[in-house]
Scaffold this motif. Sequence first.
Motif, PDB file in Angstrom:
ATOM      1  N   PRO A 111       0.791  -1.235   0.000  1.00 21.18           N
ATOM      2  CA  PRO A 111       0.000   0.000   0.000  1.00 21.18           C
ATOM      3  C   PRO A 111       0.825   1.289   0.000  1.00 21.18           C
ATOM      4  CG  PRO A 111      -0.266  -1.220   2.069  1.00 21.18           C
ATOM      5  CD  PRO A 111       0.448  -2.116   1.117  1.00 21.18           C
ATOM      6  N   ILE A 112       2.132   1.201   0.259  1.00 24.13           N
ATOM      7  CA  ILE A 112       2.954   2.417   0.210  1.00 24.13           C
ATOM      8  C   ILE A 112       2.888   3.042  -1.191  1.00 24.13           C
ATOM      9  CG2 ILE A 112       5.149   1.305  -0.464  1.00 24.13           C
ATOM     10  CD1 ILE A 112       4.814   4.102   2.154  1.00 24.13           C
ATOM     11  N   TYR A 113       2.552   2.250  -2.201  1.00 20.26           N
ATOM     12  CA  TYR A 113       2.475   2.776  -3.567  1.00 20.26           C
ATOM     13  C   TYR A 113       1.094   3.319  -3.918  1.00 20.26           C
ATOM     14  CZ  TYR A 113       6.995   0.627  -3.632  1.00 20.26           C
ATOM     15  OH  TYR A 113       8.295   0.310  -3.301  1.00 20.26           O
ATOM     16  N   GLY A 114       0.209   3.366  -2.942  1.00 18.31           N
ATOM     17  CA  GLY A 114      -1.128   3.904  -3.180  1.00 18.31           C
ATOM     18  C   GLY A 114      -1.202   5.408  -2.946  1.00 18.31           C
ATOM     19  N   ASP A 115      -2.367   5.959  -3.179  1.00 17.41           N
ATOM     20  CA  ASP A 115      -2.611   7.395  -3.003  1.00 17.41           C
ATOM     21  C   ASP A 115      -3.297   7.593  -1.645  1.00 17.41           C
ATOM     22  OD1 ASP A 115      -3.490   9.992  -3.005  1.00 17.41           O
ATOM     23  OD2 ASP A 115      -4.565   9.864  -4.913  1.00 17.41           O
ATOM     24  N   PHE A 116      -2.600   8.242  -0.724  1.00 18.28           N
ATOM     25  CA  PHE A 116      -3.103   8.348   0.649  1.00 18.28           C
ATOM     26  C   PHE A 116      -3.997   9.570   0.863  1.00 18.28           C
ATOM     27  CE2 PHE A 116       0.611   5.812   2.812  1.00 18.28           C
ATOM     28  CZ  PHE A 116       0.147   4.659   2.217  1.00 18.28           C
ATOM     29  N   ARG A 117      -4.236  10.342  -0.194  1.00 23.48           N
ATOM     30  CA  ARG A 117      -5.090  11.522   0.014  1.00 23.48           C
ATOM     31  C   ARG A 117      -6.487  11.095   0.464  1.00 23.48           C
ATOM     32  NH1 ARG A 117      -4.010  14.468  -5.589  1.00 23.48           N
ATOM     33  NH2 ARG A 117      -3.951  12.243  -6.122  1.00 23.48           N
ATOM     34  N   GLY A 118      -7.014  11.831   1.425  1.00 26.11           N
ATOM     35  CA  GLY A 118      -8.353  11.540   1.906  1.00 26.11           C
ATOM     36  C   GLY A 118      -8.424  10.447   2.951  1.00 26.11           C
ATOM     37  N   PHE A 119      -7.287   9.928   3.367  1.00 34.19           N
ATOM     38  CA  PHE A 119      -7.286   8.881   4.397  1.00 34.19           C
ATOM     39  C   PHE A 119      -7.801   9.434   5.727  1.00 34.19           C
ATOM     40  CE2 PHE A 119      -4.772   4.778   3.792  1.00 34.19           C
ATOM     41  CZ  PHE A 119      -5.090   4.679   2.462  1.00 34.19           C
ATOM     42  N   PRO A 120      -8.406   8.582   6.530  1.00 35.00           N
ATOM     43  CA  PRO A 120      -8.835   9.009   7.872  1.00 35.00           C
ATOM     44  C   PRO A 120      -7.621   9.136   8.799  1.00 35.00           C
ATOM     45  CG  PRO A 120      -9.249   6.666   7.580  1.00 35.00           C
ATOM     46  CD  PRO A 120      -8.742   7.175   6.261  1.00 35.00           C
ATOM     47  N   PRO A 121      -7.792   9.787   9.954  1.00 36.96           N
ATOM     48  CA  PRO A 121      -6.701   9.871  10.932  1.00 36.96           C
ATOM     49  C   PRO A 121      -6.130   8.489  11.223  1.00 36.96           C
ATOM     50  CG  PRO A 121      -8.502  11.297  11.601  1.00 36.96           C
ATOM     51  CD  PRO A 121      -8.987  10.522  10.403  1.00 36.96           C
ATOM     52  N   THR A 122      -4.798   8.428  11.286  1.00 33.74           N
ATOM     53  CA  THR A 122      -4.082   7.150  11.337  1.00 33.74           C
ATOM     54  C   THR A 122      -3.058   7.167  12.459  1.00 33.74           C
ATOM     55  OG1 THR A 122      -4.304   6.938   8.931  1.00 33.74           O
ATOM     56  CG2 THR A 122      -2.588   5.603   9.981  1.00 33.74           C
ATOM     57  N   ILE A 123      -3.034   6.124  13.261  1.00 31.65           N
ATOM     58  CA  ILE A 123      -1.985   6.001  14.283  1.00 31.65           C
ATOM     59  C   ILE A 123      -1.130   4.778  13.970  1.00 31.65           C
ATOM     60  CG2 ILE A 123      -3.600   4.832  15.884  1.00 31.65           C
ATOM     61  CD1 ILE A 123      -1.896   6.055  18.194  1.00 31.65           C
ATOM     62  N   LEU A 124       0.191   4.981  13.968  1.00 32.30           N
ATOM     63  CA  LEU A 124       1.153   3.932  13.619  1.00 32.30           C
ATOM     64  C   LEU A 124       2.032   3.601  14.820  1.00 32.30           C
ATOM     65  CD1 LEU A 124       1.844   5.935  10.467  1.00 32.30           C
ATOM     66  CD2 LEU A 124       1.390   3.491  10.215  1.00 32.30           C
ATOM     67  N   THR A 125       2.462   2.349  14.904  1.00 37.70           N
ATOM     68  CA  THR A 125       3.289   1.922  16.034  1.00 37.70           C
ATOM     69  C   THR A 125       4.436   1.057  15.528  1.00 37.70           C
ATOM     70  OG1 THR A 125       1.227   1.798  17.313  1.00 37.70           O
ATOM     71  CG2 THR A 125       3.194   0.878  18.341  1.00 37.70           C
ATOM     72  N   THR A 126       5.638   1.275  16.061  1.00 40.76           N
ATOM     73  CA  THR A 126       6.789   0.453  15.681  1.00 40.76           C
ATOM     74  C   THR A 126       7.827   0.498  16.793  1.00 40.76           C
ATOM     75  OG1 THR A 126       8.477   0.078  13.950  1.00 40.76           O
ATOM     76  CG2 THR A 126       7.877   2.345  14.384  1.00 40.76           C
TER      77      THR A 126
END
Lengths: 370, 370
Positions: free
Chosen positions: B292-307
Amino acid sequence: MRQPHRAVLSFSLAFAIAASSAAVRAQTAVPYDELARGEAVANSQAGKRVAPPKSIGNPADDVSPEMQAIIGAPYPPHFNADPKTPAEWKELIDRRAKLAIANLPAMKAKLGVKVEQTRIAGVHCFIVTPSKMPLENRRRLLIHVHGGGYVFGPGEAALPEAIMMAGFGGFKVISVDYRMPPDFPYPAAMDDAMAVWKEVLKSHERHRLAIFGTSTGGAMTLAMVLRAKDEKLPLPAAIAPGTPWSDIDKIGDSYASNEWIDNQLVTWDGWLGRAAKLYANGTSLRNPYISPIYGDFRGFPPTILTTGTRDLFLSNTVRTHRKLRRAGVIADLNVYEGQSHAQYEANVDAPETREAFTDIAKFFDRYLKQ
Amino acid sequence: MRQPHRAVLSFSLAFAIAASSAAVRAQTAVPYDELARGEAVANSQAGKRVAPPKSIGNPADDVSPEMQAIIGAPYPPHFNADPKTPAEWKELIDRRAKLAIANLPAMKAKLGVKVEQTRIAGVHCFIVTPSKMPLENRRRLLIHVHGGGYVFGPGEAALPEAIMMAGFGGFKVISVDYRMPPDFPYPAAMDDAMAVWKEVLKSHERHRLAIFGTSTGGAMTLAMVLRAKDEKLPLPAAIAPGTPWSDIDKIGDSYASNEWIDNQLVTWDGWLGRAAKLYANGTSLRNPYISPIYGDFRGFPPTILTTGTRDLFLSNTVRTHRKLRRAGVIADLNVYEGQSHAQYEANVDAPETREAFTDIAKFFDRYLKQ
């Protein structure tokens, strides 16, 4: 330094050959299966991680060509400098300062920024003003404490970050030219920064003030808030410690995992750790004004942190971020792909530089009163 | 696999000795100066980074004892598994599933969570319900897509993360038991997840829905939003892709910098890359529904990432974070000190586990309608 020259040469040569054969191995025929089996044996016990030699190319995806060049640059010549006397420190400091200063005129012109000198509470400072300042920033003021391991960046050499923040963010910035070792160890730098902070509070409401800085400047930003809390002074409305040297000792996982991977600081055991001891001058490295990770972060203002995946201070940054969140503080974190220490401000022309400063500026805009 | 046994052994032994001597060197007498000089030579050209062998202890500061044990554990026995047939894959998958399932009763009891089976749009799912649900969560629902490289985690083996989210966060969770290789390669998993998404939308307002998952589940979370956008379906109100496998190919800096450092995934070249190819089944690894890194992220909902700092997917995570921000999306990032891949959910008793799920729950609480 005292070994026979020939021994040194032969080791270096052997090392270079080993490194190069490791590179070849990584790229060609050799037996991933054997490598994997060897690693499995070496990592069959709990408590330690054993990794083989590595040869890593530049990250390409989502990294600009300008930043790839920075990420892939050789180690800086001074990474392992070991000045033995104040005079040797000063020679190194001056030599590096000249390099930094040489770039200033072009940077000021490009970003449309003006620099004036002044004294605030007796401390030498620079006033950095952008030619274009959005209306909402007119009464806001940022205090800048520069990086450089408490030794580098005297005078104008400290200005690049202040100029980028003023230019990209459209803020007026006061950059504190605090005193440094070898002449002035801890607490001179902090005393200067706090004197400026107290003076600025006389003419500015705290809600319109922020403090920022990178590396040593990031640690000082955190330590200034700790000290302001202790001295019952008003706190800034927001802070931006970039990849802060929050643990000045070699404590934190990325000091090991990113050692020799980070091409900016390279290792704590080079000039960096030597500067730490020179600055602390006998004071405990766990003193929270020196290593702010050991301070109490409750009541801190909203904080934005910036680092990179190869940063020797990745752990310094994320430990700070987590500790802030555990204390209930609003804390934002940006981590850049492939970047070593503070490379988000290494080249004014890299898109990532504009991005990093713009993100910090937006954060300040959100939390500072107009 | 086909080399003479003796050669393998002798390499392993040599490797273990080399690794152990590197460890000794790191800790004792040997010549930091020589190491530094060798590294300087090896890193005197632009374009690559050469690092020596390393032996790294557990991070201690700001890391709980429970998490230190996880961080310092030996590599998992299957890290380099290379199943040659569907039957061999299934044997490995079943063996790992049994281990995961064995822990479920205690985890359910500890967190006070109930699990029921159901079918949604023909897809096998679990409904995971906490005994205590805050009033504001009563009409909210989370969709869970589990991790496991698109091969591991069939049936109940997928439940630990769903149970922790339900228990720590106080949310009702639907966990999708999507079809997987070797029997069902791409796009079966995504088709199942999307079928559930469409069905759930019939009975729930999108503003009360979130999607979450870790690793493969993180990638699927992102890919579901991409596909929902493409299919003009309503999007969730927030998402939590944990250390998402956003680039399923070996692209991204930490695939190299954290290779052999991460003790969970260890290397892409083991079972992981083999599972990637098994899943893609000939479809391009750059297809945005797969990477999915190659997708278009415009319009995505708020996102929380963890690593975590040692995570093989550190770059997958931060590339996703930056790309979201560049697209103007609200994106939050948590990076845990010293943790390898997905270790923030490896032990229900580690304080960092509660912390990670609580942070995600707070994020959902902020962005989901009551």
